[in-house]
Design an enzyme around this catalytic site. Structure first.
Site, PDB file in Angstrom:
ATOM      1  N   SER A   1      45.562  28.005 -47.919  1.00 13.85           N
ATOM      2  CA  SER A   1      45.556  27.859 -49.377  1.00 13.85           C
ATOM      3  C   SER A   1      46.870  28.219 -50.054  1.00 13.85           C
ATOM      4  O   SER A   1      47.108  27.822 -51.196  1.00 13.85           O
ATOM      5  CB  SER A   1      44.434  28.704 -49.985  1.00 13.85           C
ATOM      6  OG  SER A   1      44.706  30.087 -49.850  1.00 13.85           O
TER       7      SER A   1
ATOM      8  N   LYS B   1      46.234  34.875 -53.532  1.00 17.61           N
ATOM      9  CA  LYS B   1      46.543  33.753 -54.424  1.00 17.61           C
ATOM     10  C   LYS B   1      47.713  34.150 -55.315  1.00 17.61           C
ATOM     11  O   LYS B   1      48.180  35.285 -55.305  1.00 17.61           O
ATOM     12  CB  LYS B   1      45.342  33.398 -55.315  1.00 17.61           C
ATOM     13  CG  LYS B   1      44.026  33.148 -54.591  1.00 17.61           C
ATOM     14  CD  LYS B   1      44.008  31.887 -53.774  1.00 17.61           C
ATOM     15  CE  LYS B   1      42.659  31.690 -53.082  1.00 17.61           C
ATOM     16  NZ  LYS B   1      42.698  30.577 -52.097  1.00 17.61           N
TER      17      LYS B   1
END
Length: 249
Positions: A57, A133
């Site tokens: 990701s 993230k």
């Protein structure tokens, strides 16, 4: 050698027993080890920790199986910034259904070593319930996507994001349009591999509604520590958010 007693008699002086050098060395070694373990535990608790990257990701900023060092003073003593790469505990439901590669040790010795290293902040045994993230929105920010050029904006300022990994020919910062205002005490996070990241956009049905409580943030990842050929400082790209004005929470 003798001592003189009353009456002039002499008696043998008792020889002092030599200290056992081996036992003394072992004792000092144990003390040093315990002190080092305590210091390392305090470092892990308050300063830095190591985590591994289990998914794609955050490509190409981070690759699968990268190890990162996390500064735990953020966001406590040091304020979070937009663009920071952060590690946080699953706020609830984010990891449900995720299939991640298993890179943890499989042997008993390996597991024991990783457990010990984890206790002092150098192992990655507690990575499984954490995510990583990039911070896009801080408390009070209005985050939108996408404008006519496919850009995302924060507080009305369109962003040019050099860290994005997008499919060839695709210029949209997100395939899903959205408009949110970040609540007090939370952040909005997204992966750099924008089309392959289960981030804030896709967790609106979880207890946190897609936002990450600041209390769940473990810290800011600031360096890739392993493998050695990947060693580098992690950039928070302040130029991307330079024109974004602060909003009251």
């Amino acid at each position: 050698m003798t001592d003189t007693t009353e009456g002039g008699a002499r008696r043998p002086r008792t020889a002092k027993k030599p200290r056992n050098g081996v036992l003394t060395f072992l004792r000092d070694l144990v003390i040093i080890f315990i002190a080092a373990l305590l210091v390392s535990f305090l470092v892990k608790t308050f300063l830095i920790r190591s985590f591994y990257i289990p998914s794609e990701s955050m490509q190409n900023t981070l690759q699968v199986n990268d190890r990162v060092i996390v500064n735990e003073l953020v966001p406590g003593a040091v304020k979070l910034q937009r663009g920071d790469v952060v590690v946080f505990k699953d706020p609830g439901g984010w990891l449900t259904g995720e299939t991640l590669p298993n890179v943890q040790p499989t042997t008993s010795i390996g597991k024991a070593a990783d457990w010990l290293l984890t206790q002092v902040g150098l192992g990655t045994g507690d990575s499984d319930d954490h995510l990583i993230k990039r911070v896009i929105g801080l408390p009070g920010d209005e985050v939108k996507c996408c404008n006519d050029l496919g850009q995302m904006s924060v507080n009305g300022v369109p962003l040019t994001e050099p860290y994005l990994k997008l499919p060839a020919g695709d210029t949209r910062a997100s395939q899903t349009d959205f408009s949110v205002t970040v609540p007090k005490g939370t952040i909005w996070v997204m992966g750099d591999n924008r089309d392959n990241s289960r981030d804030s956009r896709y967790n609106g049905d979880t207890p946190s509604k897609g936002f990450v409580p600041l209390s769940d943030v473990t810290g800011r990842a600031f360096v890739i520590s392993w493998p050695t050929n990947r060693w580098t400082w992690l950039d928070d790209h302040p130029e991307v958010f330079a024109g974004v004005e602060e909003r009251d929470e």
